[in-house]
Structures are given as structure tokens and as C-alpha cells.
Design an enzyme around this catalytic site. Structure first.
Site: not given
Length: 399
Positions: A249, A275, A390
Site C-alpha cells: 500500500e 516445501h 471505496k
């Protein structure tokens, strides 16, 4: 002839340091190590409920969560810290089944006071219990609607300064208040921040390691645009998530030359990701840098026992502590990366598990991000891309 320029260029290390010095006058997180905590500690002692429930998302929760999850395995707190940070109804109700809501104290955190996830969760919780000054604390900006609501209900408000962004707020009231409520030593946290800050700003050339790393990442971002941290302890998984938000961000921006910048964070946990992702690092495209994080002393001496069964094998590991095994796995992975000779990597070793050391790590990363932002010539502290989403959400809900 008069010549002016505003295009992107790589500044000297000293220039970057001076720019960060100048930021201290306007960006609030730089001052947090030196704050007074007596009011926070006195208030925290008054909280009697067993469950401290943080209602917040992103920067309002990730910092405190990173610190708490780092400390929790080696500490016995009388209270527990719970985070409600999603509007996924399955997760909300699953989380609530694990606590006695009547014995919970809500810490409602929203910088703006109108974060849709936080306010929606808060409204839902108000249908379950009566919210009052005995079971609720609010953390928000002074003029927010959430603060006004709290004041009308006589609920305690801790004001968050406007110049402290959410992802840089871990050591503000956003993190310190809920952590103090469960018994974390917040003064030791700030001592860790202070140690890093004092060294960076006051000791000659100490800033060089952080700024040198920032410079390398920026100068080589076209080739190594993916930055992975490989944390060798499950207690650092919360830190990993905090790092991803801080990095993404802050640094995914358009710079003054209108060029899109991209330093992509990857967070890995050892030995689990040995792994899986390690294969990509070793044999995949050379577009990644790797920072390994180790903990020298996990404060746990659990041993691998000796057994009298040769079918199980691995006798050479018997008698070794799991702490030592974990660090030997880290060292082997580090060596496997180093011998490639073309994968940039570095190693951070935390001495032990306590407030001081996690704060040093996190505050160092905040300074590193600020330095990278100065090199890139971006606004490290805004998030216009997030705000666009938003706006779209709000418009869709109002249709």
C-alpha cells in the site's frame, strides 16, 4: 536560459536521509517512540473483561495482531486479544462462538470513523450486547462521526492524529491501547522503536544499512521487482501480513514522472514454505530478492527425543532442540540461496521473543519503506488506489 526539472532520478544517500529528516515535521509515526504512555496504562488497568476484541481492519488491526501473535506463544496473558476484521459472516460468527461476548471489551478502531467493514461489524455487535462506557473504547480521529458517537455515549475515545496513517500506526494508540489491555509491556515496545530511531537519526552513518538496502531495491527494481521475506517462526506470520500491507500500500504508486512503480511483497514462513515456494526461488526466474528472518532464542527447549527404533531413522537429529533444528533449517535454506550467486538475499536475526525485538524489526521496516518511497519520489503515505475501490462500493450501495 532557465532550466527546471521534476522528473524521476536517483538521489544520493545523504539526500534521502535529509528528506526523511524533513518528513519528521509532518509525518507522525516518526515521533511515536517518544510518546508518554501513562494514560494508556492507567486506563488499561481498569479493563476487567477477559476478551479484548479489536474491531478494525487493515492498518487498524494488523500491527497489534503482528505484535500479539509474536509474543503469545511464549507468554501467559490473563486476557486474550481477538480481532474482528472481516465482513465474511461465517468468520464473524465462528469468531464470536469462541468467546463470551458478555465478558468482552470492544476496541473499535477506524481512523476516518466511516470504514464500512468496521462500522458494519460494530452495528451488528450492538444487536448482541448493550454497548456502553464499561465495555467499549473507541480509537479514531478527533472530528470523525465515530468519535462523536462515542462522546455522546460517554465512551472513552483515544484520538488518532491525522498525520499518522493506518499502516504506520502500530505504535500509536491503535496498537498500544489493545495491547496494554491484555498485558503487553508497551514501554518495552517503544524502547525497541526508540533504539532504532535514535540510531538512525542520531548516530553518524547508522542510517546507511537501511538506506543502502532501499537504494539497491530501487536501482534494481526493473530486474528484481518481487521482494520476499522468509520468516523462520510461525510466530512471525502476523508480522508477514503486516509487512505485505505496509509494502504494497505504501510503494505501489505512480511517481513524479507518471511512471508506475511496483515492488511486490511476498511473505513466506519457514520451514513450511521450503516445501513449496523455495523451489520457485531456486530454479525459477531471477526476479526476486529474499530477506530471511531468524529468531536466535525462541524461549523453548523442547527436544527431539532419542528412540530405539531404527525404522524411523534420522538418528542424527535426536537430542537436538526444535529451536536449533528450526535455525539449522533456516541456515541450510539461506546457504542454498547464496550458492546460486544471482539471488540477492540478506539475513535478519532477532535475538529473542519479546516486545523490544519485534518493535525493532517493525520500526526498521517502516523506516525502510519511507526511504524507498523517497528514492522512488512517490507519496508513501496515501493510498489512492484503495480509495477508488471505496468510492465504487459506496456508489453501488447507494444505487
Amino acid at each position: 536560459m532557465e532550466y527546471n526539472k521534476n522528473f524521476y532520478q536517483i538521489h544520493s544517500n545523504d539526500d534521502i536521509f535529509q528528506r526523511i529528516q524533513s518528513e519528521r515535521g509532518t509525518i507522525g509515526y516518526y515521533d511515536l517512540p517518544y510518546q508518554e504512555t501513562s494514560d494508556i496504562k492507567a486506563y488499561a488497568k481498569m479493563i476487567t473483561q477477559k476478551h479484548i476484541v479489536v474491531v478494525g481492519i487493515g492498518g487498524s488491526s494488523l500491527g497489534a495482531k503482528a505484535i500479539y501473535e509474536f509474543l503469545l506463544p511464549s507468554n501467559k496473558y490473563q486476557k486474550d486479544l481477538v480481532f474482528l476484521e472481516t465482513v465474511d459472516p461465517l468468520e464473524i460468527n465462528h469468531c464470536l462462538t469462541k468467546l463470551d461476548i458478555a465478558d468482552a471489551h470492544l476496541v473499535v478502531i477506524s481512523k476516518s470513523g466511516n470504514t464500512i467493514e468496521t462500522i458494519s461489524l460494530f452495528k451488528y455487535l450492538r444487536t448482541l450486547i448493550e454497548i456502553n462506557s464499561d465495555n467499549c473504547t473507541v480509537i479514531s480521529e478527533a472530528k470523525s462521526g465515530l468519535t462523536k458517537f462515542a462522546q455522546q455515549q460517554d465512551i472513552k475515545v483515544f484520538e488518532l492524529a491525522e498525520n499518522i496513517g493506518g499502516r504506520f500506526s502500530a505504535f500509536s494508540v491503535v496498537g498500544l491501547v489493545p495491547l496494554a489491555m491484555v498485558g503487553v509491556d508497551i514501554d518495552n515496545l517503544l524502547n525497541g522503536c526508540k533504539r532504532v530511531s535514535n540510531s538512525f537519526f542520531e548516530q553518524s552513518n547508522y542510517y546507511e544499512p537501511i538506506i543502502r538496502k532501499a537504494r539497491f531495491l530501487v536501482e534494481n527494481k526493473a530486474r528484481f521487482n518481487i521482494n520476499a521475506i522468509f520468516s523462520y517462526s510461525s510466530s512471525l506470520e502476523g508480522f508477514n501480513k503486516w509487512y505485505v500491507q505496509l509494502w504494497a500500500e505504501s510503494l505501489g504508486k505512480i511517481n513524479i514522472n507518471k511512471t508506475r512503480q511496483a515492488l511486490t511483497p511476498i511473505a513466506l514462513t519457514g520451514p513450511i514454505d521450503q516445501h513449496s515456494f523455495l523451489q520457485l526461488i531456486i530454479d525459477g526466474v531471477r526476479d526476486k530478492t529474499v530477506t530471511f528472518i531468524k529468531i536466535a532464542d525462541l524461549k523453548d527447549n523442547t527436544m527431539i527425543p532419542k528412540v530405539n527404533d531404527k525404522n524411523l531413522g534420522l538418528e542424527y537429529a535426536e537430542g537436538l532442540s526444535f529451536n536449533d533444528l528450526l535455525n539449522k533449517q533456516a541456515d541450510a535454506t539461506i546457504e542454498s540461496v547464496k550458492i546460486q550467486d544471482d539471488i540477492p538475499c540478506d539475513v535478519i536475526t532477532i535475538s529473542t521473543v519479546d516486545e523490544y525485538n519485534i518493535a525493532k524489526l517493525m520500526f526498521s521496516y517502516q523506516l525502510l519503506v519511507s526511504a524507498i518511497g523517497e528514492f522512488l519520489q512517490i507519496n508513501t503515505y496515501d493510498q489512492p488506489g484503495v480509495e477508488k475501490g471505496k468510492v465504487i462500493l459506496k456508489e453501488s450501495l447507494q444505487d
